[in-house]
Scaffold this motif. Structure first.
Motif, PDB file in Angstrom:
ATOM      1  N   GLU A 131       0.830  -1.212   0.000  1.00 14.29           N
ATOM      2  CA  GLU A 131       0.000   0.000   0.000  1.00 14.29           C
ATOM      3  C   GLU A 131       0.861   1.257   0.000  1.00 14.29           C
ATOM      4  O   GLU A 131       0.377   2.357   0.273  1.00 14.29           O
ATOM      5  CB  GLU A 131      -0.917  -0.006   1.228  1.00 14.29           C
ATOM      6  CG  GLU A 131      -1.979  -1.096   1.147  1.00 14.29           C
ATOM      7  CD  GLU A 131      -2.888  -1.106   2.363  1.00 14.29           C
ATOM      8  OE1 GLU A 131      -2.785  -0.184   3.187  1.00 14.29           O
ATOM      9  OE2 GLU A 131      -3.689  -2.044   2.474  1.00 14.29           O
ATOM     10  N   ALA A 132       2.143   1.113  -0.323  1.00 12.86           N
ATOM     11  CA  ALA A 132       3.076   2.248  -0.285  1.00 12.86           C
ATOM     12  C   ALA A 132       2.636   3.366  -1.222  1.00 12.86           C
ATOM     13  O   ALA A 132       2.072   3.125  -2.284  1.00 12.86           O
ATOM     14  CB  ALA A 132       4.465   1.768  -0.685  1.00 12.86           C
ATOM     15  N   LYS A 133       2.951   4.585  -0.787  1.00 11.45           N
ATOM     16  CA  LYS A 133       2.623   5.760  -1.619  1.00 11.45           C
ATOM     17  C   LYS A 133       3.897   6.444  -2.121  1.00 11.45           C
ATOM     18  O   LYS A 133       3.844   7.325  -2.970  1.00 11.45           O
ATOM     19  CB  LYS A 133       1.821   6.787  -0.790  1.00 11.45           C
ATOM     20  CG  LYS A 133       0.522   6.243  -0.205  1.00 11.45           C
ATOM     21  CD  LYS A 133      -0.650   6.573  -1.126  1.00 11.45           C
ATOM     22  CE  LYS A 133      -1.989   6.210  -0.523  1.00 11.45           C
ATOM     23  NZ  LYS A 133      -2.178   4.769  -0.312  1.00 11.45           N
ATOM     24  N   THR A 134       5.035   6.101  -1.537  1.00 11.23           N
ATOM     25  CA  THR A 134       6.299   6.723  -1.948  1.00 11.23           C
ATOM     26  C   THR A 134       7.332   5.618  -2.186  1.00 11.23           C
ATOM     27  O   THR A 134       7.202   4.509  -1.637  1.00 11.23           O
ATOM     28  CB  THR A 134       6.852   7.657  -0.850  1.00 11.23           C
ATOM     29  OG1 THR A 134       7.243   6.839   0.269  1.00 11.23           O
ATOM     30  CG2 THR A 134       5.836   8.687  -0.397  1.00 11.23           C
ATOM     31  N   PRO A 135       8.389   5.912  -2.967  1.00 13.55           N
ATOM     32  CA  PRO A 135       9.433   4.900  -3.190  1.00 13.55           C
ATOM     33  C   PRO A 135      10.066   4.418  -1.881  1.00 13.55           C
ATOM     34  O   PRO A 135      10.319   3.226  -1.720  1.00 13.55           O
ATOM     35  CB  PRO A 135      10.451   5.637  -4.066  1.00 13.55           C
ATOM     36  CG  PRO A 135       9.655   6.677  -4.781  1.00 13.55           C
ATOM     37  CD  PRO A 135       8.593   7.109  -3.818  1.00 13.55           C
ATOM     38  N   ASP A 136      10.316   5.334  -0.928  1.00 14.01           N
ATOM     39  CA  ASP A 136      10.912   4.921   0.353  1.00 14.01           C
ATOM     40  C   ASP A 136      10.010   3.907   1.065  1.00 14.01           C
ATOM     41  O   ASP A 136      10.472   2.885   1.575  1.00 14.01           O
ATOM     42  CB  ASP A 136      11.114   6.137   1.278  1.00 14.01           C
ATOM     43  CG  ASP A 136      12.411   6.886   0.967  1.00 14.01           C
ATOM     44  OD1 ASP A 136      13.019   6.610  -0.084  1.00 14.01           O
ATOM     45  OD2 ASP A 136      12.805   7.757   1.776  1.00 14.01           O
ATOM     46  N   GLN A 137       8.697   4.213   1.088  1.00 13.14           N
ATOM     47  CA  GLN A 137       7.760   3.283   1.745  1.00 13.14           C
ATOM     48  C   GLN A 137       7.754   1.938   1.026  1.00 13.14           C
ATOM     49  O   GLN A 137       7.731   0.880   1.646  1.00 13.14           O
ATOM     50  CB  GLN A 137       6.337   3.859   1.717  1.00 13.14           C
ATOM     51  CG  GLN A 137       6.124   5.020   2.663  1.00 13.14           C
ATOM     52  CD  GLN A 137       4.752   5.669   2.478  1.00 13.14           C
ATOM     53  OE1 GLN A 137       3.940   5.246   1.656  1.00 13.14           O
ATOM     54  NE2 GLN A 137       4.502   6.712   3.249  1.00 13.14           N
ATOM     55  N   LEU A 138       7.783   2.008  -0.316  1.00 15.13           N
ATOM     56  CA  LEU A 138       7.721   0.775  -1.107  1.00 15.13           C
ATOM     57  C   LEU A 138       8.922  -0.128  -0.808  1.00 15.13           C
ATOM     58  O   LEU A 138       8.768  -1.333  -0.572  1.00 15.13           O
ATOM     59  CB  LEU A 138       7.675   1.124  -2.605  1.00 15.13           C
ATOM     60  CG  LEU A 138       7.586  -0.067  -3.554  1.00 15.13           C
ATOM     61  CD1 LEU A 138       6.264  -0.809  -3.384  1.00 15.13           C
ATOM     62  CD2 LEU A 138       7.746   0.381  -5.011  1.00 15.13           C
ATOM     63  N   ILE A 139      10.109   0.469  -0.801  1.00 17.67           N
ATOM     64  CA  ILE A 139      11.319  -0.337  -0.572  1.00 17.67           C
ATOM     65  C   ILE A 139      11.264  -0.986   0.811  1.00 17.67           C
ATOM     66  O   ILE A 139      11.484  -2.188   0.967  1.00 17.67           O
ATOM     67  CB  ILE A 139      12.587   0.542  -0.718  1.00 17.67           C
ATOM     68  CG1 ILE A 139      12.705   1.043  -2.156  1.00 17.67           C
ATOM     69  CG2 ILE A 139      13.839  -0.242  -0.327  1.00 17.67           C
ATOM     70  CD1 ILE A 139      13.658   2.211  -2.325  1.00 17.67           C
ATOM     71  N   ALA A 140      10.943  -0.165   1.820  1.00 21.99           N
ATOM     72  CA  ALA A 140      10.892  -0.711   3.187  1.00 21.99           C
ATOM     73  C   ALA A 140       9.840  -1.816   3.274  1.00 21.99           C
ATOM     74  O   ALA A 140      10.070  -2.868   3.880  1.00 21.99           O
ATOM     75  CB  ALA A 140      10.581   0.412   4.179  1.00 21.99           C
ATOM     76  N   ASP A 141       8.696  -1.600   2.622  1.00 21.63           N
ATOM     77  CA  ASP A 141       7.593  -2.552   2.722  1.00 21.63           C
ATOM     78  C   ASP A 141       7.914  -3.881   2.032  1.00 21.63           C
ATOM     79  O   ASP A 141       7.700  -4.959   2.593  1.00 21.63           O
ATOM     80  CB  ASP A 141       6.336  -1.915   2.101  1.00 21.63           C
ATOM     81  CG  ASP A 141       5.084  -2.689   2.468  1.00 21.63           C
ATOM     82  OD1 ASP A 141       5.121  -3.447   3.463  1.00 21.63           O
ATOM     83  OD2 ASP A 141       4.075  -2.558   1.761  1.00 21.63           O
ATOM     84  N   VAL A 142       8.448  -3.805   0.799  1.00 20.09           N
ATOM     85  CA  VAL A 142       8.691  -5.075   0.083  1.00 20.09           C
ATOM     86  C   VAL A 142       9.809  -5.878   0.756  1.00 20.09           C
ATOM     87  O   VAL A 142       9.752  -7.103   0.821  1.00 20.09           O
ATOM     88  CB  VAL A 142       8.981  -4.872  -1.431  1.00 20.09           C
ATOM     89  CG1 VAL A 142       7.786  -4.274  -2.131  1.00 20.09           C
ATOM     90  CG2 VAL A 142      10.242  -4.064  -1.686  1.00 20.09           C
ATOM     91  N   VAL A 143      10.808  -5.178   1.287  1.00 21.62           N
ATOM     92  CA  VAL A 143      11.891  -5.909   1.969  1.00 21.62           C
ATOM     93  C   VAL A 143      11.351  -6.549   3.245  1.00 21.62           C
ATOM     94  O   VAL A 143      11.614  -7.713   3.539  1.00 21.62           O
ATOM     95  CB  VAL A 143      13.083  -4.976   2.293  1.00 21.62           C
ATOM     96  CG1 VAL A 143      14.100  -5.687   3.182  1.00 21.62           C
ATOM     97  CG2 VAL A 143      13.756  -4.513   1.011  1.00 21.62           C
ATOM     98  N   TRP A 144      10.552  -5.789   3.995  1.00 20.45           N
ATOM     99  CA  TRP A 144       9.994  -6.304   5.258  1.00 20.45           C
ATOM    100  C   TRP A 144       9.146  -7.548   4.999  1.00 20.45           C
ATOM    101  O   TRP A 144       9.222  -8.534   5.722  1.00 20.45           O
ATOM    102  CB  TRP A 144       9.172  -5.205   5.921  1.00 20.45           C
ATOM    103  CG  TRP A 144       8.644  -5.542   7.281  1.00 20.45           C
ATOM    104  CD1 TRP A 144       7.336  -5.602   7.652  1.00 20.45           C
ATOM    105  CD2 TRP A 144       9.408  -5.852   8.454  1.00 20.45           C
ATOM    106  NE1 TRP A 144       7.233  -5.925   8.980  1.00 20.45           N
ATOM    107  CE2 TRP A 144       8.497  -6.086   9.504  1.00 20.45           C
ATOM    108  CE3 TRP A 144      10.769  -5.956   8.725  1.00 20.45           C
ATOM    109  CZ2 TRP A 144       8.890  -6.422  10.792  1.00 20.45           C
ATOM    110  CZ3 TRP A 144      11.167  -6.299  10.015  1.00 20.45           C
ATOM    111  CH2 TRP A 144      10.237  -6.520  11.026  1.00 20.45           C
TER     112      TRP A 144
END
Ligand code: SF4
Length: 455
Positions: free
Chosen positions: A308-321
């Motif tokens: 559900e990320a809205k920014t690249p930073d959120q996306l990276i953290a989310d997919v790795v987690w």
């Protein structure tokens, strides 16, 4: 009672007004990238970082002039109303570390280069290098620990894969065990000197090595009942999506296992960017591990990650987690769906970088980039950007970009090629560990690197 002996419990350190470890929050930190003699610019980077959530800032002290400026910087930061601790980063200069320990709240030293290069060379060629090294280090650290104990100053033992003591490399090679042994050796010396206000960090630009070493060190401390707070991070991660992906892969894996008391995302970008991404990592480390729409197809071993990320930073953290929860599965390929991110270039880049850092598939050139500090005049972010533009899309190739000749050659590790800044614009080109050319500007250095790699 000496100040440094107060309030110190196993697993905890006191850094200025900050309690580190033993049930306290995981604190974020960063490092200034300015010339420390540029007082205003350094203060600005510190204050901006504190305002974004940095608990502590580290500042390079290459010489005595920088230390004088450090004192002034600290005074002005306090006057501006910030009580956050400041750490002094010292290499090669035991004398400077002792002086800095009277001013800073923490001293970061590196076991691989705390004593001067000439003394280390003499020891390396002596009959009993390990014993002589320990004896010399004990003597050099005695004064520092006295000053630290008297002033309540903490010490960080910052072990880096690129600058391990020679006797350790001879015995253990370039391995995670070598990183652990170097740390343990220093801890023992500090304990023998009656010093316990210590934070340790073990870093490498290789993610698996970093994670393995931190895990092994944590286990060793637990078994021995000698606990110290651990500062975590992946060094020389570079910039942009690949730099964030490497940092996330190492840091989140450790946080996932409950390891880490402070953290730094080392990017070849501004300290504020490091803090902002560090915040994303901490936020994700407290979230449910897998999104309900994420699934793993056992038949074709395909991992579908929904974010559900809205920014690249959120996306990276989310997919790795989310990936970490499935890391024991055999994964042949993966797909990322994130309706909140419309830029397909970013989606592809994140997906490629996740494949790359997880070792599923090597799809890109690997870039290693030091974060930059007061020891470089080079615009590291600009240089990293140029290198990526020119040399992306060459899977299997590893290029390092380092900011100074002091630490660059040792810390570029096993890169195929390295560009190391030797002045404001000048660069030295390395092939493996060998220098093959010196160039007055970035343009000519990149031209020759291109000739080496492609032509
Ligand atoms: S290699 Fe980079 S981060 Fe390390 S000391 Fe040199 S300039 Fe600073």
């Amino acid at each position: 009672m000496k100040k440094g002996h107060q309030h110190i419990h196993p697993g905890m350190a006191r850094v200025g007004n900050l309690s580190v470890g033993k049930g306290h929050p995981v604190w974020l930190q960063s490092m200034t990238k300015t010339d420390t003699r540029d007082t205003d610019a350094t203060i600005k980077q510190c204050i901006e970082s504190f305002e974004k959530g940095a608990a502590l800032m580290r500042i390079s002290i290459p010489d005595r002039t920088a230390l004088q400026h450090f004192t002034l910087i600290q005074k002005k930061i306090r006057q501006a109303g910030f009580q956050n601790p400041l750490a002094a980063d010292i290499h090669y200069r035991a004398d400077l570390a002792i002086e800095a320990a009277r001013v800073a709240q923490k001293i970061r030293i590196n076991p691989g280069n705390f004593v001067s290069a000439s003394k280390r060379e003499n020891i390396a060629s002596s009959e009993h290098p390990a014993d002589n090294y320990k004896e010399l280090t004990y003597n050099e650290l005695r004064k520092l620990t006295d000053v630290c104990n008297n002033n309540g100053t903490a010490i960080r033992i910052g072990v880096n894969a690129g600058s391990l003591p020679t006797h350790i490399i001879r015995k253990f090679g370039h391995t995670s065990t070598a990183l652990v042994e170097a740390t343990a050796e220093y801890l023992e010396i500090l304990e023998n000197l009656g010093f316990f206000n210590t934070v340790i960090s073990i870093k490498s630009s290789r993610i698996r090595e970093t994670v393995a070493a931190c895990r092994a060190m944590q286990e060793r401390m637990q078994v021995q009942g000698r606990l110290y707070p651990l500062h975590i991070g992946v060094t020389e991660a570079g910039n942009g999506i690949s730099g964030r992906m490497k940092s996330a892969a190492g840091i989140l894996e450790l946080l996932h296992s409950g390891i880490g008391d402070t953290l730094r995302v080392s990017l070849s970008e501004s300290p504020v960017n490091e803090i902002l991404f560090g915040r994303e990592l901490l936020k994700h480390a407290g979230m449910p591990r897998v999104h309900p729409n994420t699934n793993y197809n056992h038949k074709n071993k395909h991992f579908n990650i929904y974010s559900e990320a809205k920014t690249p930073d959120q996306l990276i953290a989310d997919v790795v987690w989310q990936f970490i929860s499935y890391k024991n599965e055999t994964i042949n390929d993966l797909t990322i769906k994130a309706p909140g991110i419309s830029d397909q270039g970013i989606m592809k880049n994140v997906s490629d970088q996740l494949l790359q850092v997880s070792g599923i598939r090597i799809v890109e050139t690997e870039f290693v980039g030091c974060p930059g500090c007061a020891r470089t005049e080079m615009d590291m972010e600009g240089l990293c950007g140029e290198i990526k533009k020119r040399f992306s899309g060459l899977p299997g190739l590893k290029i390092a970009v380092m900011g100074c000749m002091v630490n660059g050659p040792g810390e570029m590790g096993d890169a195929d090629y390295g560009l190391i800044a030797s002045g404001k614009d000048s660069l030295i080109l390395y092939k493996g560990q060998n220098p093959i050319g010196k160039y007055p500007d970035i343009k000519s250095a990149l031209h020759h690197l291109q000739k080496e790699i492609i032509d």
